[in-house]
Write a protein that holds these residues in place. Sequence first.
Motif, short mmCIF file in Angstrom:
data_model
loop_
_atom_site.label_atom_id
_atom_site.label_comp_id
_atom_site.label_asym_id
_atom_site.label_seq_id
_atom_site.Cartn_x
_atom_site.Cartn_y
_atom_site.Cartn_z
N ARG A 277 24.05 -15.26 -2.16
CA ARG A 277 23.40 -13.97 -1.91
C ARG A 277 22.02 -13.90 -2.55
O ARG A 277 21.07 -13.36 -1.98
N LYS A 278 21.93 -14.49 -3.75
CA LYS A 278 20.63 -14.51 -4.45
C LYS A 278 19.61 -15.31 -3.67
O LYS A 278 18.44 -14.89 -3.53
N GLN A 279 20.03 -16.46 -3.12
CA GLN A 279 19.10 -17.28 -2.33
C GLN A 279 18.64 -16.55 -1.08
O GLN A 279 17.46 -16.60 -0.70
N LYS A 280 19.62 -15.87 -0.44
CA LYS A 280 19.26 -15.11 0.76
C LYS A 280 18.25 -14.00 0.44
O LYS A 280 17.28 -13.78 1.16
N ILE A 281 18.52 -13.30 -0.66
CA ILE A 281 17.61 -12.19 -1.03
C ILE A 281 16.23 -12.73 -1.36
O ILE A 281 15.20 -12.15 -0.98
N GLN A 282 16.17 -13.84 -2.09
CA GLN A 282 14.87 -14.42 -2.46
C GLN A 282 14.11 -14.88 -1.23
O GLN A 282 12.90 -14.68 -1.13
N ALA A 283 14.84 -15.49 -0.27
CA ALA A 283 14.18 -15.93 0.96
C ALA A 283 13.65 -14.73 1.75
O ALA A 283 12.52 -14.73 2.26
N ALA A 284 14.51 -13.69 1.85
CA ALA A 284 14.06 -12.49 2.56
C ALA A 284 12.89 -11.81 1.85
O ALA A 284 11.97 -11.28 2.47
N HIS A 285 12.91 -11.84 0.53
CA HIS A 285 11.81 -11.25 -0.25
C HIS A 285 10.51 -12.00 -0.02
O HIS A 285 9.45 -11.39 0.14
N ARG A 286 10.60 -13.35 0.03
CA ARG A 286 9.39 -14.14 0.28
C ARG A 286 8.84 -13.87 1.69
O ARG A 286 7.64 -13.74 1.88
N LYS A 287 9.79 -13.76 2.63
CA LYS A 287 9.37 -13.48 4.00
C LYS A 287 8.73 -12.09 4.12
O LYS A 287 7.70 -11.90 4.76
N ALA A 288 9.36 -11.10 3.45
CA ALA A 288 8.81 -9.74 3.49
C ALA A 288 7.47 -9.66 2.78
O ALA A 288 6.57 -8.92 3.20
N LYS A 289 7.35 -10.45 1.73
CA LYS A 289 6.09 -10.44 0.99
C LYS A 289 4.96 -10.99 1.85
O LYS A 289 3.85 -10.45 1.88
N ARG A 290 5.25 -12.09 2.58
CA ARG A 290 4.24 -12.66 3.46
C ARG A 290 3.87 -11.68 4.57
O ARG A 290 2.68 -11.50 4.89
N HIS A 291 4.89 -11.05 5.12
CA HIS A 291 4.64 -10.07 6.18
C HIS A 291 3.83 -8.86 5.65
O HIS A 291 2.93 -8.37 6.31
N LYS A 292 4.19 -8.44 4.45
CA LYS A 292 3.48 -7.31 3.84
C LYS A 292 2.03 -7.63 3.58
O LYS A 292 1.13 -6.80 3.78
N GLU A 293 1.78 -8.84 3.11
CA GLU A 293 0.39 -9.26 2.86
C GLU A 293 -0.41 -9.30 4.15
O GLU A 293 -1.58 -8.91 4.19
N GLN A 294 0.24 -9.79 5.23
CA GLN A 294 -0.45 -9.84 6.51
C GLN A 294 -0.76 -8.42 7.03
O GLN A 294 -1.86 -8.15 7.52
N MET A 295 0.24 -7.54 6.92
CA MET A 295 0.03 -6.17 7.37
C MET A 295 -0.99 -5.43 6.50
O MET A 295 -1.75 -4.60 6.98
#
Length: 566
Positions: free
Chosen positions: A426-444
Amino acid sequence: MIANHIAFGESFQANIHYNLYGNKAEPNPHKCAWHVSKNMFTSDLDAAGNIMEATASNSKTPKPSYHFSIDWDRSEERFLNQEKCIEAADKVLEKIGLSEHQALYFWHVDANHPHMHVVVNRVHEHTGIAWDVWKSKERLERATHEVAKEMDFLQVPGKHNEMDYTPDKERTANSSRSERATSEQLKPWAKEKIPDIKAEIGNAFYHAESWQELTSTLSDAGYELRTKGQGYIITDGSNYTQLSKMGKQVRMDKLEEKFGEKFAQQQNHNPLALVHEHSPHSNLDEIPDRIETELKDKVDRWERQERLQTGNDRPSTTDRRVIELSALLDSIERFDNGWNEKKSAAAMMTATKKVKQQQNYLERAEDLLKHHQQAAYDLIFASYKKPEPDKGLNTTEKINDALKDMNKRRHKTPKMERLIKVLKWRKQKIQAAHRKAKRHKEQMAKKMKAKNKEKLERKMFYRMQKMAEAKSRVTTRELEVSAAHAKMRRSVQAHDHNIATRKHLKECRNNLVKNIPKEAIMNADVSWKEKKRLFAAWYAEQDLKKAKERDNKYERDIVERDPYDD
């Protein structure tokens, strides 16, 4: 608040379409914020238009539709609501005689100031009689002005109404601007009368060698030269005409050049002249001395003139006091004919009300400026919002804390080990989703940054523009307050000066009458008409003296009487 006449029209549907969508070439579906119907059972605009056209068919009038707008100042926008605007429109219709007619109100938001359009059916629903359009613009503007005064809105002068306008039933429909400028005191002479006045005193403007000689000649004929607004008039105390009507070459600049002295300076030198609002200010303490000097000069001029007429250098047999009394009576008579204390006090009160009104306008303008300044500060503070915390980090920290607690235990059950694996997954999934959201947030964020910056700059530009307009309005109001204060001070000074002058003139008259023997008036070398006037003043003073003696004797008798005599 002011009303603008738009048009009398044939079609109600065309007016409704315009007020909803604007011009057909450039339609705007957001033009109207709300609409209200009056004296109709429906609020549907299509049905309302058909009802109004059916009512108009009962009359033969070619243009049954009356379209006008009611506009407010931008500073009043924050004080307005739908109920106030409807109330204002109802009052305007009531004052112009359309309160029982069918009407539609449209509130528009497509301009930089608040305004409402009104479409009225000129034809009455029950009588079928069309509303009279005679002087419709004048009636509409004045009715709106009265409503603005009643509801404490800003009063805007128009073509057919003035500031602080009040209806005057005695004012004729054809009164001109020159009449309104001199209303309540002077009325213009008829055109047929002006040639006679010109023939009587016109030559005095060409033959006079000084202001003193000109004013003396005009005074002997019963006229006076005075200022009015930016011009000059000839008046007898009740009627007037312009100075230019006395001849082609009779102009104030040419007269001042000929006499070598400004007219305002001459008025300031003559203490017996009536003081007006624009007259130069003089000290009240100097009035008695100046009046005595002027009277002495008048008596000396009369004696010199009499010697020239008789050709005799011997002193006159007429008592100087008689001549001085005659001059005083002339001055008092001219003063009373040209000045009314009640009207002067009313003008002073009007100037005082004007100052209060301009101060209220200034306070409104300052409040509006503060409002825009506060809005600008709020906009600046809103642009520095703190970043929102990432909730995913809190979840990861909780999982790490749980794993630490489990790893501390020596004995681990199979169920606990499976739980540890699930938490790590679950921790790995959350970290991966966080990295993906962070990249998306930076782009937006990169995309929104430019858009938000442009939006913020547009809002700041709008707010700065509003602040500049509010500052300009405050400056204008301050100048108007200053001008109103100056006008009020001039009115008060002129009022006080005229009261003091008339009071001293009457005191001088009373003192002279007390000291002049009856024989001096009888032997004076003046006309019999002038003697009658002098005797009237003399006998009036004697009657007043006898009345005072009688009152004093009565009071003494009351004091000396024994109360037990009764």
